[in-house]
Design an enzyme around this catalytic site. Structure first.
Site, PDB file in Angstrom:
ATOM      1  N   GLY A 204     -10.679 -12.007   4.494  1.00 53.56           N
ATOM      2  CA  GLY A 204     -10.115 -10.748   4.979  1.00 53.56           C
ATOM      3  C   GLY A 204     -11.170  -9.678   5.142  1.00 53.56           C
ATOM      4  O   GLY A 204     -11.980  -9.440   4.250  1.00 53.56           O
ATOM      5  N   ALA A 205     -11.154  -9.033   6.328  1.00 53.71           N
ATOM      6  CA  ALA A 205     -12.107  -7.951   6.606  1.00 53.71           C
ATOM      7  C   ALA A 205     -11.373  -6.622   6.683  1.00 53.71           C
ATOM      8  O   ALA A 205     -11.589  -5.812   7.585  1.00 53.71           O
ATOM      9  CB  ALA A 205     -12.883  -8.231   7.893  1.00 53.71           C
TER      10      ALA A 205
ATOM     11  N   ASN B  68     -12.295 -13.867   8.753  1.00 50.50           N
ATOM     12  CA  ASN B  68     -11.261 -12.931   9.241  1.00 50.50           C
ATOM     13  C   ASN B  68     -10.690 -13.458  10.549  1.00 50.50           C
ATOM     14  O   ASN B  68     -11.404 -14.083  11.337  1.00 50.50           O
ATOM     15  CB  ASN B  68     -11.875 -11.539   9.467  1.00 50.50           C
TER      16      ASN B  68
ATOM     17  N   VAL C  38      -6.829 -18.070   8.062  1.00 50.38           N
ATOM     18  CA  VAL C  38      -6.754 -18.772   6.778  1.00 50.38           C
ATOM     19  C   VAL C  38      -5.396 -19.466   6.739  1.00 50.38           C
ATOM     20  O   VAL C  38      -4.365 -18.825   6.948  1.00 50.38           O
ATOM     21  CB  VAL C  38      -6.880 -17.793   5.583  1.00 50.38           C
TER      22      VAL C  38
ATOM     23  N   GLU D  56       4.526   9.322   8.376  1.00 54.98           N
ATOM     24  CA  GLU D  56       3.311   9.546   9.178  1.00 54.98           C
ATOM     25  C   GLU D  56       3.550   9.148  10.640  1.00 54.98           C
ATOM     26  O   GLU D  56       3.082   9.819  11.558  1.00 54.98           O
ATOM     27  CB  GLU D  56       2.139   8.757   8.590  1.00 54.98           C
TER      28      GLU D  56
ATOM     29  N   ASP E 173      -3.916  -5.227  -1.157  1.00 53.48           N
ATOM     30  CA  ASP E 173      -2.450  -5.349  -1.192  1.00 53.48           C
ATOM     31  C   ASP E 173      -1.967  -6.649  -1.828  1.00 53.48           C
ATOM     32  O   ASP E 173      -0.797  -6.761  -2.190  1.00 53.48           O
ATOM     33  CB  ASP E 173      -1.874  -5.262   0.239  1.00 53.48           C
TER      34      ASP E 173
ATOM     35  N   ALA F  63      -5.435   2.093   0.706  1.00 52.03           N
ATOM     36  CA  ALA F  63      -6.822   1.836   1.112  1.00 52.03           C
ATOM     37  C   ALA F  63      -7.783   2.342   0.041  1.00 52.03           C
ATOM     38  O   ALA F  63      -8.791   1.689  -0.271  1.00 52.03           O
ATOM     39  CB  ALA F  63      -7.089   2.547   2.440  1.00 52.03           C
ATOM     40  N   GLN F  64      -7.445   3.480  -0.537  1.00 51.46           N
ATOM     41  CA  GLN F  64      -8.283   4.081  -1.572  1.00 51.46           C
ATOM     42  C   GLN F  64      -8.523   3.093  -2.720  1.00 51.46           C
ATOM     43  O   GLN F  64      -9.659   2.869  -3.150  1.00 51.46           O
ATOM     44  CB  GLN F  64      -7.551   5.331  -2.087  1.00 51.46           C
TER      45      GLN F  64
ATOM     46  N   LYS G 248      -6.974  15.101   5.180  1.00 57.59           N
ATOM     47  CA  LYS G 248      -6.614  13.749   5.645  1.00 57.59           C
ATOM     48  C   LYS G 248      -7.745  13.180   6.523  1.00 57.59           C
ATOM     49  O   LYS G 248      -8.121  12.012   6.396  1.00 57.59           O
ATOM     50  CB  LYS G 248      -5.301  13.833   6.435  1.00 57.59           C
TER      51      LYS G 248
HETATM   52  P1  NAD Z   1       7.162   2.255   0.891  1.00 59.89           P
HETATM   53  O1  NAD Z   1       7.657   1.100   0.124  1.00 59.89           O
HETATM   54  O2  NAD Z   1       6.334   3.254   0.198  1.00 59.89           O
HETATM   55  O3  NAD Z   1       8.387   3.034   1.541  1.00 59.89           O
HETATM   56  C1  NAD Z   1       9.460   2.353   2.119  1.00 59.89           C
HETATM   57  C2  NAD Z   1      10.701   3.227   2.162  1.00 59.89           C
HETATM   58  O4  NAD Z   1      11.738   2.487   2.779  1.00 59.89           O
HETATM   59  C3  NAD Z   1      11.198   3.634   0.783  1.00 59.89           C
HETATM   60  O5  NAD Z   1      11.413   5.014   0.776  1.00 59.89           O
HETATM   61  C4  NAD Z   1      12.497   2.835   0.624  1.00 59.89           C
HETATM   62  O6  NAD Z   1      13.472   3.516  -0.116  1.00 59.89           O
HETATM   63  C5  NAD Z   1      12.934   2.668   2.067  1.00 59.89           C
HETATM   64  N1  NAD Z   1      13.819   1.516   2.278  1.00 59.89           N
HETATM   65  C6  NAD Z   1      13.745   0.299   1.695  1.00 59.89           C
HETATM   66  N2  NAD Z   1      14.755  -0.491   2.129  1.00 59.89           N
HETATM   67  C7  NAD Z   1      15.448   0.223   3.030  1.00 59.89           C
HETATM   68  C8  NAD Z   1      16.593  -0.035   3.840  1.00 59.89           C
HETATM   69  N3  NAD Z   1      17.213  -1.217   3.812  1.00 59.89           N
HETATM   70  N4  NAD Z   1      17.038   0.933   4.652  1.00 59.89           N
HETATM   71  C9  NAD Z   1      16.420   2.128   4.710  1.00 59.89           C
HETATM   72  N5  NAD Z   1      15.351   2.434   3.966  1.00 59.89           N
HETATM   73  C10 NAD Z   1      14.851   1.502   3.139  1.00 59.89           C
HETATM   74  O7  NAD Z   1       6.409   1.609   2.149  1.00 59.89           O
HETATM   75  P2  NAD Z   1       5.317   2.283   3.121  1.00 59.89           P
HETATM   76  O8  NAD Z   1       5.688   3.639   3.527  1.00 59.89           O
HETATM   77  O9  NAD Z   1       5.055   1.278   4.182  1.00 59.89           O
HETATM   78  O10 NAD Z   1       4.032   2.369   2.207  1.00 59.89           O
HETATM   79  C11 NAD Z   1       3.492   1.199   1.638  1.00 59.89           C
HETATM   80  C12 NAD Z   1       2.416   1.594   0.660  1.00 59.89           C
HETATM   81  O11 NAD Z   1       1.315   2.140   1.334  1.00 59.89           O
HETATM   82  C13 NAD Z   1       2.919   2.654  -0.303  1.00 59.89           C
HETATM   83  O12 NAD Z   1       2.427   2.355  -1.563  1.00 59.89           O
HETATM   84  C14 NAD Z   1       2.323   3.923   0.209  1.00 59.89           C
HETATM   85  O13 NAD Z   1       2.033   4.832  -0.839  1.00 59.89           O
HETATM   86  C15 NAD Z   1       1.060   3.448   0.891  1.00 59.89           C
HETATM   87  N6  NAD Z   1       0.757   4.306   2.032  1.00 59.89           N
HETATM   88  C16 NAD Z   1       0.059   5.436   1.761  1.00 59.89           C
HETATM   89  C17 NAD Z   1      -0.232   6.292   2.807  1.00 59.89           C
HETATM   90  C18 NAD Z   1      -1.008   7.561   2.503  1.00 59.89           C
HETATM   91  O14 NAD Z   1      -1.513   7.690   1.386  1.00 59.89           O
HETATM   92  N7  NAD Z   1      -1.106   8.480   3.431  1.00 59.89           N
HETATM   93  C19 NAD Z   1       0.182   6.017   4.115  1.00 59.89           C
HETATM   94  C20 NAD Z   1       0.912   4.839   4.345  1.00 59.89           C
HETATM   95  C21 NAD Z   1       1.195   3.996   3.283  1.00 59.89           C
END
Ligand code: NAD
Length: 406
Positions: free
Chosen positions: A10-11, A37, A81, A170, A301, A318-319, A380
């Protein structure tokens, strides 16, 4: 004497961080380093929501693996892979088999659909560069078709974002900036567009600072997002989604575009490998090795690290992946140099969390301080640029960095 072979799968952020640190630390005579990758490029997973909404060109979110590795020290294998076989110390690739002395599994995450029917077939996920391009083009196509068809299908202008986690929010931040441009391009009245955010939990960004969440919701609502909170998605169909109204009854929300942004899991290859895991994530030992596998490191992850203060896993970010990559590389160097007893313990150093709300707005907590608006947005972009700097140095920042700070 045979040189030990380190194979990094993975890259992404974790894999590239490991490889760039290993190539710096190890002499050519100390080890063979192989990086595998499926593409010859790395992509910034944390920028994919921009490419998906069409606010950033997809080529801006990726760079060649070659531009950050030292080919005199690292062999790059472009392959898929297919299987990890720890008992045999080998990995099966689409191009053949590779044996290893040390393995780093940094394969990233996959979308988690929790078995909800129809999602795999009818919803998009913001999961890689081509998926992002497909989302952008699909939305574009819906608007273009609406503009030209005689019998107007208003569902084409309805977009559902499932999940109000960081990814969903986002993406919405970018979408509300992009859609007015599309409307102008295709002569469509913006009031005809409906953008829904459907979240199962009782709040947007569950667990994040409530004051900042309120700011984000207000900003997005102002630009037209309709939030449906406490509303789990139960099914996706060709017509849109079905949600639980709360009384067990299902309600249909029609939409021509459904984006599923409601969760990630580790790589399914982990599950096949026989390494102990929870939803494809390995609860790694303190030194980032898989329990019971002294020569296998798991980072990013695919790994699970518990935050002892709250007794919950750290989020897959990512952090953290990059910090794990650094520790993983140092630990492999120690093992190769026979320093087994002093392997480093991984302890995340969380500097902050920022959630963007489009190009010039964001919310975040950085070094314990709450930020909103352009200040948060500036942070950001600095975080985004820092990731480039850490992996590829100042040259990569100049080539791919974000400098539009207004
Ligand atoms: P997440 O798991 O954080 O959020 C998913 C959301 O979907 C939750 O609020 C959950 O309640 C909701 N959900 C789950 N099942 C559902 C359903 N059936 N119907 C409706 N809603 C439902 O996932 P993510 O946003 O993809 O983030 C993944 C990880 O990556 C997290 O740990 C996040 O902190 C991290 N991330 C961080 C950043 C950042 O720091 N800027 C940006 C993107 C992702």
């Amino acid at each position: 004497m045979n040189k030990p072979k380190i194979v990094v799968l993975g890259a992404g952020y974790g894999g590239l961080m490991t490889v760039t640190r290993l190539q710096k630390a190890l002499g050519q005579d100390e080890a063979n380093i192989v990086l595998v990758n499926r593409h010859d490029y790395h992509y910034e997973t944390t920028w994919l929501h921009e490419a998906s909404a069409g606010t950033l060109h997809h080529d801006r979110v990726r760079y060649d693996v070659d531009s950050v590795i030292n080919r005199s020290k690292v062999e790059f294998v472009r392959a898929e892979v297919e299987d990890i076989k720890p008992a045999e110390k080998k990995v099966v690739l689409s191009t053949g088999e590779v044996e290893y002395d040390y393995l780093v599994i940094a394969l990233g995450g996959e979308s988690e659909t929790f078995g909800i029917p129809g999602l795999k077939e009818h919803a998009f996920t913001i999961s890689n560069v081509n998926a992002a391009r497909q989302i952008r083009e699909h939305i574009d196509y819906q608007f273009a078709t609406y503009a030209t068809e005689t019998e107007k299908d208003e569902n084409r202008l309805r977009i559902v974002v499932g999940g109000a986690g960081f990814t969903g929010i986002e993406f919405l931040g970018e979408l509300v900036n992009r859609v007015p441009i599309l409307c102008r391009e295709y002569d469509i009245d913006y009031s005809k567009v409906r953008i829904y955010c459907v979240e199962a939990a009782p709040t947007v960004l569950p667990g994040f600072d409530p004051e900042l969440v309120q700011y984000a919701v207000a900003q997005l609502e102002k630009k037209g997002v309709e939030f449906k909170i406490g509303t789990p998605i139960k099914e996706a169909t060709t017509e849109g989604i079905k949600v639980d109204k709360g009384d067990g009854e299902l309600e249909e929300i029609k939409a021509g575009t459904v984006i599923w942004a409601a969760g990630v899991r580790g790589s399914s290859l982990i599950e096949k490998s026989g390494i102990e895991n929870m939803r494809a994530r390995v609860k790694v030992d303190a030194d980032l090795r898989a329990p019971g596998h002294d020569n296998v490191f798991v980072i990013g992850d695919c790994s699970l690290v518990i935050n002892e203060e709250i007794n919950r896993p750290y989020p897959p970010t990512a952090q953290i992946s990059m910090q794990q990559g650094e520790v993983c590389a140092r630990n492999i160097v120690k093992l190769i140099r026979g320093d087994q007893g002093t392997l480093e313990t991984f302890k995340p150093d969380i500097k902050g969390t920022v959630c963007s709300l489009g190009d010039n707005d964001a919310i975040g907590v950085v070094y314990g301080k709450k930020l909103t608006g352009t200040k948060a947005s500036f942070m950001k972009k600095m975080i985004d640029n820092r990731a480039l700097l850490m992996i590829g140095g100042p040259g990569l920042v100049l080539k791919k960095g974000k400098f539009n700070f207004i």
